[in-house]
Design an enzyme around this catalytic site. Structure first.
Site, short mmCIF file in Angstrom:
data_model
loop_
_atom_site.label_atom_id
_atom_site.label_comp_id
_atom_site.label_asym_id
_atom_site.label_seq_id
_atom_site.Cartn_x
_atom_site.Cartn_y
_atom_site.Cartn_z
N SER A 36 0.71 -1.36 -0.28
CA SER A 36 -0.11 -0.17 0.14
C SER A 36 0.99 1.26 -0.18
O SER A 36 0.38 2.36 -0.41
CB SER A 36 -0.98 -0.06 1.44
OG SER A 36 -0.21 -0.18 2.43
N ASP A 309 -2.31 8.73 7.73
CA ASP A 309 -3.20 7.52 8.55
C ASP A 309 -2.42 6.68 9.40
O ASP A 309 -1.54 6.96 9.75
CB ASP A 309 -4.19 6.60 7.37
CG ASP A 309 -3.49 5.83 6.57
OD1 ASP A 309 -2.27 5.54 6.71
OD2 ASP A 309 -4.10 5.08 5.74
N HIS A 312 0.45 5.28 7.02
CA HIS A 312 1.10 5.72 5.69
C HIS A 312 1.60 7.18 6.04
O HIS A 312 0.88 8.06 6.68
CB HIS A 312 0.11 5.68 4.66
CG HIS A 312 -0.08 4.16 4.41
ND1 HIS A 312 -1.46 3.74 4.66
CD2 HIS A 312 0.41 3.11 3.67
CE1 HIS A 312 -1.38 2.42 4.22
NE2 HIS A 312 -0.47 2.28 3.62
#
Ligand SMILES: *[C@@H]1O[C@H](CO)[C@@H](O)[C@H](O)[C@H]1NC(C)=O
Ligand SMILES: *[C@@H]1O[C@H](CO)[C@@H](O)[C@H](O)[C@H]1NC(C)=O
Length: 373
Positions: A36, A309, A312
């Site tokens: 991600s 978040d 990240h």
């Protein structure tokens, strides 16, 4: 005479590097692989489930939620920009993607050893790359292959094996590294020559990890330790691959230390908050950003946060990180930065190898003073 030939090569490399330093970056491609952290939207093509990262407040800084886990651009976006690639390098699964300058295969939940069905392991990303076959060998040999992978292996391992002792941890790191090495050998067979690794972050300092393991202002050392063990093996592994495979070139960016420095001395790097997320709920505001039925809160000014978040980085942090990867000194990215790797003559063996550094621990503010440059 071997000595003479080496001398000529050294001069050749120095000339190439000097000439190119003031010039345009050659028109090569960027291929990104990983989880991600590098994803630019592949997940949308692997699931019909609702994806928070495709809705506000993701993409907040660019007013464009598009599958990236940040308020804006991420590291591969900035690198493409520094390479003067005129279009955004698209998600490899995007049926309308323009792959003339490379593709991005990274997808959330990707790991080295095993991924959930709606993701791709690194080996599966490689298979996709191989099947696409849009690029010729010459282009591939000059293009950059950047990697950020392994975080999900260790987060998952720690969750599933909370009582793992030191030898179980070492065994797991060894299995990740040996699979990684096998995968990278196949990348080489399929035309990749310029490998650039972003080492793992101090995983135990993610806001979501501090929150889930209730460590308060401390990082969860077990996860940092796994990341360090993994990171210590990456340089030597790449070095071994370079010795076995003609023209295999690589570099290693010490992201772990770059993050630790920011966490230790946040104000020097202009982050007012390096412990909590900008978006989410919970003790560290780390869970559920963008999820329906979660009333997550959003910070006022995302550029003062290291984390957007729970795990990240904010766009501001991503930009600084990409700059380091692209152009920092060998104490940050070794043996050379991306700018140098791009112009290093293709298919030539490297003359230098990775030099390990003592890693920076996350400590209380004021106890440590390593400068970035
Ligand atoms: C794809 O992008 C390149 C720039 O890398 C551009 O020159 C080309 O026109 C684009 N192709 C299409 C079909 O849009
Ligand atoms: C996480 O662990 C479970 C159980 O061991 C496994 O089935 C799954 O594939 C793992 N996921 C990742 C991302 O490694």
């Amino acid at each position: 005479m071997a000595g003479g030939r080496n001398y000529a090569r050294v001069v050749g490399v120095i000339l190439t590097l000097t000439v190119v330093a003031g010039q345009n970056i050659p028109e090569v491609g960027l291929f990104s692989f990983g989880d991600s952290y590098y994803e630019v939207g592949n997940k949308r093509f692997l699931t019909t489930a609702f994806l928070p990262q495709t809705t506000w407040p993701f993409g907040k800084s660019t007013d464009d939620p598009n599958g990236r886990f940040s308020d804006g651009r991420i590291v591969p976006d900035f690198i493409a920009q520094f390479m003067k690639i005129p279009i955004p390098v698209p998600a490899a699964l995007d049926p309308n993607g323009n792959f003339s300058r490379g593709a991005n295969f990274a997808v959330a939940d990707a790991s080295v050893l095993g991924s959930p069905p709606e993701s791709m392991t690194l080996a599966q990303q490689l298979n996709r790359f191989r099947r696409m076959g849009n690029w010729n060998d010459d282009f591939l040999s000059k293009s950059l292959f950047i990697f950020y992978i392994g975080a999900d292996d260790y987060l998952n391992f720690t969750k599933n094996n909370p009582a793992a002792d030191a030898s179980a941890q070492q065994a797991f790191v060894t299995s990740v590294i040996s699979k990684l090495r096998q995968d990278l050998g196949l990348f080489y067979v399929n035309g990749a020559r310029k490998f650039a690794f972003q080492l793992l972050a101090p995983l135990g300092c993610f806001p979501i990890v501090r929150q889930d393991y209730n460590t308060g202002d401390q990082c969860y050392e077990k996860l940092n330790d796994l990341a360090k063990q993994h990171n210590d093996k990456i340089g030597p592994m790449l070095d071994a691959l370079a010795k076995e495979n003609k023209g295999f070139q690589y570099t290693v960016f010490n992201f772990y230390d770059a993050m630790s420095r920011r966490i230790n001395r946040n104000l020097n790097f202009r982050f007012s908050n390096v412990i909590n997320s900008c978006c989410g709920i919970g003790t560290h505001n780390a869970f559920g950003c963008g999820k329906p039925n979660v009333h997550s809160s959003l910070c006022d000014y995302q550029r003062s946060f290291l984390f957007f978040d729970g795990r990240h980085n904010s766009e501001k942090a991503n930009e600084a990180i990409a700059h380091l990867f692209f152009s920092a000194d060998p104490n940050v990215v070794s043996p050379m930065n991306l700018r140098e790797l791009i112009v290093y003559p293709a298919n030539m063996n490297m003359l230098e190898s990775y030099q390990p550094k003592n890693s920076v621990s996350v400590v209380a503010v004021g106890e440590e003073s390593v400068s970035e440059f």
